[in-house]
Write a protein that holds these residues in place. Structure first.
Motif, PDB file in Angstrom:
ATOM      1  N   LYS A   9       0.864  -1.182   0.000  1.00  0.00           N
ATOM      2  CA  LYS A   9       0.000   0.000   0.000  1.00  0.00           C
ATOM      3  C   LYS A   9       0.897   1.228   0.000  1.00  0.00           C
ATOM      4  O   LYS A   9       1.727   1.396   0.896  1.00  0.00           O
ATOM      5  CB  LYS A   9      -0.900  -0.022   1.233  1.00  0.00           C
ATOM      6  N   ILE A  28      -6.292   2.568  -7.418  1.00  0.00           N
ATOM      7  CA  ILE A  28      -6.103   3.894  -6.814  1.00  0.00           C
ATOM      8  C   ILE A  28      -7.372   4.233  -6.046  1.00  0.00           C
ATOM      9  O   ILE A  28      -8.462   4.296  -6.634  1.00  0.00           O
ATOM     10  CB  ILE A  28      -5.827   4.976  -7.873  1.00  0.00           C
ATOM     11  N   ASN A  29      -7.231   4.446  -4.740  1.00  0.00           N
ATOM     12  CA  ASN A  29      -8.387   4.726  -3.871  1.00  0.00           C
ATOM     13  C   ASN A  29      -9.507   3.718  -4.097  1.00  0.00           C
ATOM     14  O   ASN A  29     -10.685   4.061  -4.159  1.00  0.00           O
ATOM     15  CB  ASN A  29      -8.897   6.145  -4.099  1.00  0.00           C
ATOM     16  N   ILE A  63      -2.516   3.960  -3.300  1.00  0.00           N
ATOM     17  CA  ILE A  63      -2.269   3.031  -4.413  1.00  0.00           C
ATOM     18  C   ILE A  63      -1.966   1.664  -3.817  1.00  0.00           C
ATOM     19  O   ILE A  63      -0.998   1.505  -3.067  1.00  0.00           O
ATOM     20  CB  ILE A  63      -1.082   3.496  -5.276  1.00  0.00           C
ATOM     21  N   GLU A  64      -2.807   0.692  -4.147  1.00  0.00           N
ATOM     22  CA  GLU A  64      -2.607  -0.680  -3.668  1.00  0.00           C
ATOM     23  C   GLU A  64      -2.214  -1.570  -4.839  1.00  0.00           C
ATOM     24  O   GLU A  64      -2.740  -1.434  -5.943  1.00  0.00           O
ATOM     25  CB  GLU A  64      -3.873  -1.210  -3.008  1.00  0.00           C
ATOM     26  N   ALA A  65      -1.299  -2.491  -4.566  1.00  0.00           N
ATOM     27  CA  ALA A  65      -0.833  -3.409  -5.618  1.00  0.00           C
ATOM     28  C   ALA A  65      -0.755  -4.824  -5.065  1.00  0.00           C
ATOM     29  O   ALA A  65      -0.185  -5.056  -3.985  1.00  0.00           O
ATOM     30  CB  ALA A  65       0.528  -2.968  -6.140  1.00  0.00           C
ATOM     31  N   ILE A  74       2.715   3.619 -10.461  1.00  0.00           N
ATOM     32  CA  ILE A  74       2.020   2.513 -11.127  1.00  0.00           C
ATOM     33  C   ILE A  74       2.952   1.771 -12.078  1.00  0.00           C
ATOM     34  O   ILE A  74       3.016   0.528 -12.087  1.00  0.00           O
ATOM     35  CB  ILE A  74       0.783   3.050 -11.889  1.00  0.00           C
ATOM     36  N   ILE A  85      -7.091  -0.315 -11.743  1.00  0.00           N
ATOM     37  CA  ILE A  85      -6.503   0.203 -12.970  1.00  0.00           C
ATOM     38  C   ILE A  85      -6.507  -0.890 -14.030  1.00  0.00           C
ATOM     39  O   ILE A  85      -6.084  -2.020 -13.777  1.00  0.00           O
ATOM     40  CB  ILE A  85      -5.051   0.686 -12.726  1.00  0.00           C
ATOM     41  N   MET A 120       1.626   9.599  -9.681  1.00  0.00           N
ATOM     42  CA  MET A 120       0.920   8.312  -9.545  1.00  0.00           C
ATOM     43  C   MET A 120       1.271   7.372 -10.703  1.00  0.00           C
ATOM     44  O   MET A 120       1.432   6.166 -10.505  1.00  0.00           O
ATOM     45  CB  MET A 120      -0.585   8.540  -9.470  1.00  0.00           C
ATOM     46  N   PHE A 145      -3.886   9.961  -1.879  1.00  0.00           N
ATOM     47  CA  PHE A 145      -4.106   8.937  -2.894  1.00  0.00           C
ATOM     48  C   PHE A 145      -3.457   7.632  -2.429  1.00  0.00           C
ATOM     49  O   PHE A 145      -2.256   7.579  -2.184  1.00  0.00           O
ATOM     50  CB  PHE A 145      -3.513   9.391  -4.231  1.00  0.00           C
ATOM     51  N   ILE A 159      -3.474  -3.356  -9.751  1.00  0.00           N
ATOM     52  CA  ILE A 159      -3.257  -2.097  -9.024  1.00  0.00           C
ATOM     53  C   ILE A 159      -4.574  -1.325  -8.958  1.00  0.00           C
ATOM     54  O   ILE A 159      -5.366  -1.348  -9.910  1.00  0.00           O
ATOM     55  CB  ILE A 159      -2.172  -1.237  -9.716  1.00  0.00           C
TER      56      ILE A 159
END
Length: 230
Positions: free
Chosen positions: A112, A154-155, A185-187, A141, A159, A137, A183, A152
């Motif tokens: 995160k 965003i909020n 960003i989770e992956a 990414i 994506i 961002m 913001f 991935i």
């Protein structure tokens, strides 16, 4: 008397010799009768011998045919095994692509990354130099995908391959949906690999910090993302 004695002895010898000849003849005659076969029996014997020869030849042909079939089956099984492996690889590759395109839901561990505007903005400075922009961002990414991220968001918004991120004043638009700072960003991916990729010297993290962006990176045990709704 001497002549008569000789005649007796000679008579006995001749008698014995005659007896032997008669016995030998009778024995030979008996043997001939035992092994002698009629013409019909000879024909049967010849027929059965021919049948046996034909059966033996047919048996050899069948053994050869079975061996050829066995080899064909082995080749077929090998080919089938290779095809199964190939098909399995194709299925796995298709699944990976579907995860990247968002056609399948996904869940798993990952990282995160939180991006915030700078808390302190000097009055004499341009405010745009202290806030998060779409390029920041996009930088994160791209690095995460390069490091092996499977998906991935965003909020919370996933994506996709055709997604676009743009700045609209103090907010960021993701596929037309506006998101205010901070913001997140989770992956989904191998957490340590993703973190190391972001934290490389002169890498993404250093660039963000130099651009006055506040960055926080942490691991997550479970991240869930839904599939794309057509």
């Amino acid at each position: 008397m001497r002549l008569q004695g000789r005649h007796v002895i000679l008579s006995l010898v001749l008698f014995a010799f005659g007896f032997l000849i008669a016995f030998s003849y009778q024995h030979t005659k008996n043997q001939s009768e035992v092994i002698q076969l009629s013409e019909q029996e000879w024909e049967k014997d010849f027929y059965y011998r021919q049948q046996l020869i034909q059966l033996e030849e047919k048996n050899r042909e069948l053994v050869h045919e079975v061996e050829n079939l066995r080899q064909e089956i082995n080749l077929f099984e090998e080919d089938l095994g290779e095809r199964e492996v190939t098909i399995k690889d194709y299925v796995e590759e298709k699944k990976k692509l579907q995860l990247l395109t968002g056609e399948l839901p996904i869940k798993g561990p990952g990282v995160k990354v939180t991006l915030r505007d700078a808390d302190y903005i000097p009055a004499e400075e341009n405010v745009n130099q202290y806030i998060v922009h779409d390029r920041h961002m996009q930088l994160v990414i791209n690095e995460l995908f390069s490091a092996g991220a499977k998906a991935i968001a965003i909020n919370g918004q996933r994506i996709y391959k055709d997604s676009y991120v743009t700045c609209i004043g103090p907010v960021v638009s993701v596929d037309g949906n506006q998101h205010p700072a901070p913001f997140i960003i989770e992956a989904v991916g191998e957490p340590e690999t993703l973190r190391v990729s972001l934290e490389l010297t002169n890498g993404v993290l250093d660039i963000l910090v130099n651009d006055n962006i506040e960055v926080e990176i942490g691991n997550k045990d479970k991240i869930e993302m839904d599939a794309r709704i057509s």
